[in-house]
Scaffold this motif. Structure first.
Motif, PDB file in Angstrom:
ATOM      1  N   ARG A 101       0.854  -0.990   0.105  1.00  0.00           N
ATOM      2  CA  ARG A 101      -0.008  -0.038  -0.010  1.00  0.00           C
ATOM      3  C   ARG A 101       0.790   1.091  -0.196  1.00  0.00           C
ATOM      4  O   ARG A 101       1.751   1.410   0.674  1.00  0.00           O
ATOM      5  CB  ARG A 101      -0.959   0.057   1.347  1.00  0.00           C
ATOM      6  N   ARG A 102       0.624   2.222  -1.068  1.00  0.00           N
ATOM      7  CA  ARG A 102       1.516   3.363  -0.959  1.00  0.00           C
ATOM      8  C   ARG A 102       1.289   4.225   0.110  1.00  0.00           C
ATOM      9  O   ARG A 102       0.317   4.233   0.983  1.00  0.00           O
ATOM     10  CB  ARG A 102       1.185   4.053  -2.217  1.00  0.00           C
ATOM     11  N   VAL A 103       2.430   5.094   0.218  1.00  0.00           N
ATOM     12  CA  VAL A 103       2.219   6.147   1.419  1.00  0.00           C
ATOM     13  C   VAL A 103       1.184   7.488   0.647  1.00  0.00           C
ATOM     14  O   VAL A 103       1.698   7.993  -0.029  1.00  0.00           O
ATOM     15  CB  VAL A 103       3.556   6.632   1.614  1.00  0.00           C
ATOM     16  N   PRO A 104       0.354   7.723   1.603  1.00  0.00           N
ATOM     17  CA  PRO A 104      -0.418   9.046   1.144  1.00  0.00           C
ATOM     18  C   PRO A 104       0.542  10.167   1.344  1.00  0.00           C
ATOM     19  O   PRO A 104       1.212  10.194   2.232  1.00  0.00           O
ATOM     20  CB  PRO A 104      -1.573   9.040   2.016  1.00  0.00           C
ATOM     21  N   PRO A 105       0.682  11.064   0.334  1.00  0.00           N
ATOM     22  CA  PRO A 105       1.565  12.310   0.370  1.00  0.00           C
ATOM     23  C   PRO A 105       1.078  13.100   1.778  1.00  0.00           C
ATOM     24  O   PRO A 105       2.442  13.372   2.298  1.00  0.00           O
ATOM     25  CB  PRO A 105       0.827  13.217  -0.587  1.00  0.00           C
ATOM     26  N   GLU A 106       0.342  13.140   2.310  1.00  0.00           N
ATOM     27  CA  GLU A 106      -0.143  13.851   3.419  1.00  0.00           C
ATOM     28  C   GLU A 106       0.598  13.178   4.734  1.00  0.00           C
ATOM     29  O   GLU A 106       0.960  13.881   5.771  1.00  0.00           O
ATOM     30  CB  GLU A 106      -1.592  13.838   3.985  1.00  0.00           C
ATOM     31  N   ALA A 107       1.111  11.986   4.607  1.00  0.00           N
ATOM     32  CA  ALA A 107       1.758  11.201   5.632  1.00  0.00           C
ATOM     33  C   ALA A 107       3.201  11.976   5.974  1.00  0.00           C
ATOM     34  O   ALA A 107       3.643  12.048   7.080  1.00  0.00           O
ATOM     35  CB  ALA A 107       1.927   9.810   5.456  1.00  0.00           C
ATOM     36  N   TYR A 108       3.848  12.421   4.705  1.00  0.00           N
ATOM     37  CA  TYR A 108       5.062  13.064   4.896  1.00  0.00           C
ATOM     38  C   TYR A 108       4.947  14.368   5.639  1.00  0.00           C
ATOM     39  O   TYR A 108       6.148  14.713   6.075  1.00  0.00           O
ATOM     40  CB  TYR A 108       5.693  13.179   3.737  1.00  0.00           C
ATOM     41  N   LEU A 109       3.808  14.904   5.850  1.00  0.00           N
ATOM     42  CA  LEU A 109       3.818  16.273   6.643  1.00  0.00           C
ATOM     43  C   LEU A 109       3.875  15.962   8.084  1.00  0.00           C
ATOM     44  O   LEU A 109       4.312  16.674   8.867  1.00  0.00           O
ATOM     45  CB  LEU A 109       2.439  17.014   6.402  1.00  0.00           C
ATOM     46  N   GLU A 110       3.469  14.710   8.493  1.00  0.00           N
ATOM     47  CA  GLU A 110       3.536  14.243   9.786  1.00  0.00           C
ATOM     48  C   GLU A 110       4.817  13.589  10.335  1.00  0.00           C
ATOM     49  O   GLU A 110       5.499  13.717  11.243  1.00  0.00           O
ATOM     50  CB  GLU A 110       2.294  13.537  10.178  1.00  0.00           C
ATOM     51  N   TYR A 111       5.395  12.918   9.258  1.00  0.00           N
ATOM     52  CA  TYR A 111       6.665  11.707   9.576  1.00  0.00           C
ATOM     53  C   TYR A 111       7.629  12.359   8.643  1.00  0.00           C
ATOM     54  O   TYR A 111       7.408  12.748   7.641  1.00  0.00           O
ATOM     55  CB  TYR A 111       6.042  10.372   9.093  1.00  0.00           C
ATOM     56  N   SER A 112       8.775  12.001   9.279  1.00  0.00           N
ATOM     57  CA  SER A 112      10.083  12.243   8.369  1.00  0.00           C
ATOM     58  C   SER A 112      10.910  11.251   9.060  1.00  0.00           C
ATOM     59  O   SER A 112      10.853  10.615  10.035  1.00  0.00           O
ATOM     60  CB  SER A 112      10.626  13.643   8.871  1.00  0.00           C
ATOM     61  N   THR A 113      11.993  10.964   8.056  1.00  0.00           N
ATOM     62  CA  THR A 113      13.066   9.923   8.296  1.00  0.00           C
ATOM     63  C   THR A 113      14.447  10.769   7.872  1.00  0.00           C
ATOM     64  O   THR A 113      14.490  11.518   7.316  1.00  0.00           O
ATOM     65  CB  THR A 113      12.942   8.665   7.491  1.00  0.00           C
ATOM     66  N   GLU A 114      15.258  10.190   8.725  1.00  0.00           N
ATOM     67  CA  GLU A 114      16.606  10.651   8.787  1.00  0.00           C
ATOM     68  C   GLU A 114      17.607   9.497   8.866  1.00  0.00           C
ATOM     69  O   GLU A 114      17.499   8.669   9.598  1.00  0.00           O
ATOM     70  CB  GLU A 114      16.899  11.755   9.485  1.00  0.00           C
ATOM     71  N   ILE A 115      18.920   9.816   8.123  1.00  0.00           N
ATOM     72  CA  ILE A 115      19.648   8.629   8.477  1.00  0.00           C
ATOM     73  C   ILE A 115      20.549   9.306   9.614  1.00  0.00           C
ATOM     74  O   ILE A 115      21.171  10.326   9.808  1.00  0.00           O
ATOM     75  CB  ILE A 115      20.557   8.615   7.142  1.00  0.00           C
ATOM     76  N   VAL A 116      20.980   8.179  10.459  1.00  0.00           N
ATOM     77  CA  VAL A 116      21.717   8.643  11.716  1.00  0.00           C
ATOM     78  C   VAL A 116      23.059   8.984  11.339  1.00  0.00           C
ATOM     79  O   VAL A 116      23.856   7.924  10.884  1.00  0.00           O
ATOM     80  CB  VAL A 116      21.383   7.328  12.660  1.00  0.00           C
ATOM     81  N   ARG A 117      23.638  10.083  11.463  1.00  0.00           N
ATOM     82  CA  ARG A 117      25.029  10.374  11.542  1.00  0.00           C
ATOM     83  C   ARG A 117      25.656  10.849  12.684  1.00  0.00           C
ATOM     84  O   ARG A 117      27.039  11.322  12.540  1.00  0.00           O
ATOM     85  CB  ARG A 117      25.072  11.362  10.277  1.00  0.00           C
ATOM     86  N   THR A 118      25.037  10.969  13.934  1.00  0.00           N
ATOM     87  CA  THR A 118      25.713  11.975  14.972  1.00  0.00           C
ATOM     88  C   THR A 118      25.219  10.787  16.312  1.00  0.00           C
ATOM     89  O   THR A 118      24.376   9.881  16.252  1.00  0.00           O
ATOM     90  CB  THR A 118      24.617  12.850  15.138  1.00  0.00           C
ATOM     91  N   LEU A 119      26.094  11.041  17.220  1.00  0.00           N
ATOM     92  CA  LEU A 119      25.979  10.224  18.527  1.00  0.00           C
ATOM     93  C   LEU A 119      24.805  10.379  18.890  1.00  0.00           C
ATOM     94  O   LEU A 119      23.786   9.532  19.732  1.00  0.00           O
ATOM     95  CB  LEU A 119      27.117  10.633  19.552  1.00  0.00           C
TER      96      LEU A 119
END
Length: 210
Positions: free
Chosen positions: A15-33
């Motif tokens: 099931r695809r991600v509805p565009p509005e989900a990206y307004l509530e959620y974000s993802t990031e690659i961990v690069r710091t302690l």
């Protein structure tokens, strides 16, 4: 990564991600302690507390040679997963969500970002080791299959099965022939100028001064 960049990753989901989900959620690659502390807190709450996994089994010596993704809901850390890289495949590991996020759309945002990254790096398949009891959940979440001829096995007091996840070929998959500056940019930020590119002007100035 925005939802536009997650187009390949989302195609792995059932099931695809509805565009509005990206307004509530974000993802990031961990690069710091600090980022690592956040994913460690989530995994401790889920695996050490809820599943009673021993500390030395959860933090198994692979964390500093893996890529971690951190899911945030309106800026609050709520989920994580880990990816390790091998010659012919990537391995999906340590998916963890806080209880308040289970059954919500954030998981799909997290997975789509992870699959997108795997595809961009040129991989076309992943493997996962899932708790056998969770096969019905994962088989309804993303495209995968149980690997034939591979028996169930046990660790940390749970039965596991192996799955294979097909990853579509990315049209912009990174290759050896890439611009050298793209290759040295931070992981996952290959389309954004990196800090080392600012040193070009300094080097040119030094040559002119000489």
């Amino acid at each position: 990564m925005s939802h536009i960049q997650n187009k390949i990753g989302e195609s792995v989901l059932l099931r695809r991600v509805p565009p509005e989900a990206y307004l509530e959620y974000s993802t990031e690659i961990v690069r710091t302690l600090d980022g690592f502390h956040q994913i460690s807190a989530i995994r401790s709450a889920v695996f050490l507390s809820e599943q009673d996994c021993p500390y030395e089994e959860e933090f198994d010596g692979n964390d500093f040679c893996a890529t971690h993704l951190l899911l945030k809901a309106k800026g609050r850390p709520v989920g994580t997963l880990r990816i390790r890289w091998f010659a012919e495949f990537a391995k999906l590991e340590r998916i963890a969500l806080l209880p308040c996020e289970r059954g919500r759309i954030g998981l799909r945002v997290l997975l789509a970002t992870g699959f997108e990254m795997v595809s961009r790096k040129g991989y076309e398949r992943m493997i996962g080791q899932i708790q056998s009891r969770l096969w019905p959940v994962w088989s309804r979440t993303f495209k995968c299959r149980l690997i034939e001829g591979r028996p169930a096995f046990w660790f940390s007091d749970y039965e596991y099965r192996e799955i294979e996840i097909p990853i579509p070929r990315h049209p912009l998959a990174l290759r050896m022939q890439e611009d050298p500056y793209r290759i040295i940019r931070p992981e996952g930020a290959w389309d954004e100028p990196g800090i080392l590119e600012t040193s070009v002007a300094r080097s040119q100035s030094d040559e002119q001064a000489a």
